[in-house]
Design a protein around this motif. Sequence first.
Motif, PDB file in Angstrom:
ATOM      1  N   PRO A  40       0.796  -1.222   0.000  1.00  0.00           N
ATOM      2  CA  PRO A  40       0.000   0.000   0.000  1.00  0.00           C
ATOM      3  C   PRO A  40       0.833   1.279   0.000  1.00  0.00           C
ATOM      4  CG  PRO A  40      -0.645  -1.451   1.818  1.00  0.00           C
ATOM      5  CD  PRO A  40       0.569  -2.037   1.180  1.00  0.00           C
ATOM      6  N   ALA A  41       2.087   1.206   0.457  1.00  0.00           N
ATOM      7  CA  ALA A  41       2.905   2.410   0.568  1.00  0.00           C
ATOM      8  C   ALA A  41       3.854   2.602  -0.604  1.00  0.00           C
ATOM      9  CB  ALA A  41       3.713   2.368   1.862  1.00  0.00           C
ATOM     10  N   SER A  42       4.253   1.534  -1.263  1.00  0.00           N
ATOM     11  CA  SER A  42       5.232   1.630  -2.358  1.00  0.00           C
ATOM     12  C   SER A  42       4.523   1.606  -3.705  1.00  0.00           C
ATOM     13  CB  SER A  42       6.215   0.468  -2.297  1.00  0.00           C
ATOM     14  OG  SER A  42       6.884   0.471  -1.056  1.00  0.00           O
ATOM     15  N   VAL A  43       5.101   2.293  -4.659  1.00  0.00           N
ATOM     16  CA  VAL A  43       4.511   2.364  -5.990  1.00  0.00           C
ATOM     17  C   VAL A  43       4.973   1.150  -6.801  1.00  0.00           C
ATOM     18  CG1 VAL A  43       4.396   3.704  -8.125  1.00  0.00           C
ATOM     19  CG2 VAL A  43       4.444   4.865  -5.913  1.00  0.00           C
ATOM     20  N   ASN A  44       4.019   0.364  -7.249  1.00  0.00           N
ATOM     21  CA  ASN A  44       4.251  -0.765  -8.145  1.00  0.00           C
ATOM     22  C   ASN A  44       5.246  -1.777  -7.574  1.00  0.00           C
ATOM     23  OD1 ASN A  44       3.514  -2.117 -10.420  1.00  0.00           O
ATOM     24  ND2 ASN A  44       5.071  -1.173 -11.706  1.00  0.00           N
ATOM     25  N   GLN A  45       5.148  -2.076  -6.285  1.00  0.00           N
ATOM     26  CA  GLN A  45       5.969  -3.104  -5.669  1.00  0.00           C
ATOM     27  C   GLN A  45       5.088  -4.065  -4.891  1.00  0.00           C
ATOM     28  OE1 GLN A  45       8.930  -1.184  -3.213  1.00  0.00           O
ATOM     29  NE2 GLN A  45      10.487  -1.584  -4.761  1.00  0.00           N
ATOM     30  N   THR A  46       5.521  -5.316  -4.856  1.00  0.00           N
ATOM     31  CA  THR A  46       4.809  -6.295  -4.055  1.00  0.00           C
ATOM     32  C   THR A  46       5.224  -6.153  -2.597  1.00  0.00           C
ATOM     33  OG1 THR A  46       6.503  -7.986  -4.328  1.00  0.00           O
ATOM     34  CG2 THR A  46       4.746  -7.908  -5.993  1.00  0.00           C
ATOM     35  N   LEU A  47       4.486  -6.822  -1.727  1.00  0.00           N
ATOM     36  CA  LEU A  47       4.869  -6.820  -0.311  1.00  0.00           C
ATOM     37  C   LEU A  47       6.230  -7.475  -0.128  1.00  0.00           C
ATOM     38  CD1 LEU A  47       1.583  -7.795   1.563  1.00  0.00           C
ATOM     39  CD2 LEU A  47       2.715  -5.581   1.518  1.00  0.00           C
ATOM     40  N   ALA A  48       6.530  -8.480  -0.945  1.00  0.00           N
ATOM     41  CA  ALA A  48       7.803  -9.185  -0.826  1.00  0.00           C
ATOM     42  C   ALA A  48       8.974  -8.290  -1.226  1.00  0.00           C
ATOM     43  CB  ALA A  48       7.788 -10.441  -1.686  1.00  0.00           C
ATOM     44  N   ASP A  49       8.775  -7.394  -2.187  1.00  0.00           N
ATOM     45  CA  ASP A  49       9.851  -6.541  -2.685  1.00  0.00           C
ATOM     46  C   ASP A  49      10.002  -5.242  -1.904  1.00  0.00           C
ATOM     47  OD1 ASP A  49      10.280  -8.408  -4.652  1.00  0.00           O
ATOM     48  OD2 ASP A  49       9.021  -7.374  -6.120  1.00  0.00           O
ATOM     49  N   SER A  50       8.946  -4.809  -1.257  1.00  0.00           N
ATOM     50  CA  SER A  50       8.935  -3.494  -0.625  1.00  0.00           C
ATOM     51  C   SER A  50       9.748  -3.475   0.668  1.00  0.00           C
ATOM     52  CB  SER A  50       7.498  -3.083  -0.321  1.00  0.00           C
ATOM     53  OG  SER A  50       7.473  -1.847   0.325  1.00  0.00           O
ATOM     54  N   GLU A  51      10.357  -2.327   0.928  1.00  0.00           N
ATOM     55  CA  GLU A  51      11.108  -2.104   2.165  1.00  0.00           C
ATOM     56  C   GLU A  51      10.342  -1.183   3.121  1.00  0.00           C
ATOM     57  OE1 GLU A  51      14.072  -3.469   3.052  1.00  0.00           O
ATOM     58  OE2 GLU A  51      14.008  -4.658   1.226  1.00  0.00           O
ATOM     59  N   ALA A  52       9.090  -0.888   2.803  1.00  0.00           N
ATOM     60  CA  ALA A  52       8.285  -0.006   3.649  1.00  0.00           C
ATOM     61  C   ALA A  52       7.917  -0.716   4.949  1.00  0.00           C
ATOM     62  CB  ALA A  52       7.020   0.423   2.910  1.00  0.00           C
ATOM     63  N   ALA A  53       7.709   0.076   5.987  1.00  0.00           N
ATOM     64  CA  ALA A  53       7.381  -0.488   7.297  1.00  0.00           C
ATOM     65  C   ALA A  53       6.067  -1.258   7.261  1.00  0.00           C
ATOM     66  CB  ALA A  53       7.310   0.632   8.330  1.00  0.00           C
ATOM     67  N   ILE A  54       5.098  -0.768   6.498  1.00  0.00           N
ATOM     68  CA  ILE A  54       3.811  -1.453   6.433  1.00  0.00           C
ATOM     69  C   ILE A  54       3.933  -2.802   5.746  1.00  0.00           C
ATOM     70  CG2 ILE A  54       3.013  -0.393   4.292  1.00  0.00           C
ATOM     71  CD1 ILE A  54       0.217  -0.271   5.699  1.00  0.00           C
ATOM     72  N   ALA A  55       4.888  -2.928   4.821  1.00  0.00           N
ATOM     73  CA  ALA A  55       5.094  -4.208   4.154  1.00  0.00           C
ATOM     74  C   ALA A  55       5.583  -5.251   5.154  1.00  0.00           C
ATOM     75  CB  ALA A  55       6.085  -4.055   3.008  1.00  0.00           C
ATOM     76  N   PHE A  56       6.512  -4.868   6.020  1.00  0.00           N
ATOM     77  CA  PHE A  56       6.991  -5.792   7.045  1.00  0.00           C
ATOM     78  C   PHE A  56       5.875  -6.142   8.025  1.00  0.00           C
ATOM     79  CE2 PHE A  56      11.059  -3.853   5.734  1.00  0.00           C
ATOM     80  CZ  PHE A  56      11.719  -5.015   5.362  1.00  0.00           C
ATOM     81  N   GLU A  57       5.063  -5.145   8.350  1.00  0.00           N
ATOM     82  CA  GLU A  57       3.947  -5.373   9.259  1.00  0.00           C
ATOM     83  C   GLU A  57       2.936  -6.342   8.649  1.00  0.00           C
ATOM     84  OE1 GLU A  57       0.266  -2.788  11.022  1.00  0.00           O
ATOM     85  OE2 GLU A  57       2.203  -1.782  10.834  1.00  0.00           O
ATOM     86  N   LEU A  58       2.620  -6.147   7.364  1.00  0.00           N
ATOM     87  CA  LEU A  58       1.648  -7.021   6.707  1.00  0.00           C
ATOM     88  C   LEU A  58       2.196  -8.432   6.532  1.00  0.00           C
ATOM     89  CD1 LEU A  58       0.036  -4.645   4.071  1.00  0.00           C
ATOM     90  CD2 LEU A  58      -0.986  -5.566   6.145  1.00  0.00           C
ATOM     91  N   LYS A  59       3.492  -8.568   6.245  1.00  0.00           N
ATOM     92  CA  LYS A  59       4.076  -9.910   6.149  1.00  0.00           C
ATOM     93  C   LYS A  59       4.019 -10.614   7.502  1.00  0.00           C
ATOM     94  CE  LYS A  59       7.791  -8.481   3.873  1.00  0.00           C
ATOM     95  NZ  LYS A  59       9.099  -8.493   3.193  1.00  0.00           N
ATOM     96  N   GLY A  60       4.253  -9.881   8.579  1.00  0.00           N
ATOM     97  CA  GLY A  60       4.110 -10.460   9.918  1.00  0.00           C
ATOM     98  C   GLY A  60       2.676 -10.867  10.201  1.00  0.00           C
ATOM     99  N   HIS A  61       1.733 -10.038   9.757  1.00  0.00           N
ATOM    100  CA  HIS A  61       0.311 -10.359   9.927  1.00  0.00           C
ATOM    101  C   HIS A  61      -0.037 -11.617   9.139  1.00  0.00           C
ATOM    102  CE1 HIS A  61      -3.980  -9.733  10.421  1.00  0.00           C
ATOM    103  NE2 HIS A  61      -4.106  -9.882   9.119  1.00  0.00           N
ATOM    104  N   ILE A  62       0.466 -11.734   7.918  1.00  0.00           N
ATOM    105  CA  ILE A  62       0.210 -12.913   7.092  1.00  0.00           C
ATOM    106  C   ILE A  62       0.775 -14.157   7.773  1.00  0.00           C
ATOM    107  CG2 ILE A  62       0.821 -14.049   4.914  1.00  0.00           C
ATOM    108  CD1 ILE A  62       0.672 -11.237   3.612  1.00  0.00           C
ATOM    109  N   ALA A  63       2.004 -14.065   8.288  1.00  0.00           N
ATOM    110  CA  ALA A  63       2.623 -15.208   8.968  1.00  0.00           C
ATOM    111  C   ALA A  63       1.810 -15.614  10.194  1.00  0.00           C
ATOM    112  CB  ALA A  63       4.055 -14.863   9.365  1.00  0.00           C
ATOM    113  N   GLN A  64       1.341 -14.631  10.952  1.00  0.00           N
ATOM    114  CA  GLN A  64       0.546 -14.921  12.151  1.00  0.00           C
ATOM    115  C   GLN A  64      -0.756 -15.617  11.773  1.00  0.00           C
ATOM    116  OE1 GLN A  64       1.484 -14.585  15.279  1.00  0.00           O
ATOM    117  NE2 GLN A  64      -0.448 -15.418  16.010  1.00  0.00           N
TER     118      GLN A  64
END
Length: 129
Positions: A40-64
């Motif tokens: 949601p924060a990076s332009v044209n990047q997946t959650l896996a590719d993004s270095e934004a804080a929300i991407a790490f948060e969402l990946k943690g949410h997915i893992a949980q």
Amino acid sequence: MRVIVLLCLSLLWLPFNAAASDGSNLSQRVEQLASSLRCPASVNQTLADSEAAIAFELKGHIAQQLKEGQQEEQIVQYLVERYGEQIRYQPGLAGATAPLWLMPLLLVGLLLMVLVWPRMLRRPPGLGE
């Protein structure tokens, strides 16, 4: 005696080995799902590719959520409800996205008409007479 010791050690090793393989399987599932979702924060990047804080948060949410036993479709549906359809990196076929899927087919059809139609109109000499 050695056989009994080796057997006991191998039986003790099984839970550790299973936990390690489960963790790697979980991380693979998280990465696979994160690569199909847009950050949601990076332009044209997946959650896996993004270095934004929300991407790490969402990946943690997915893992949980995966640890709790939810299916990938349920997790994606939750994220779509929270962030909207644009969270999907490849949108599904719906009323609003139908032009995205149909436009390439229409362009190929138009290109074929432009290239083939003039050749069909030209008559070879001697056939029409």
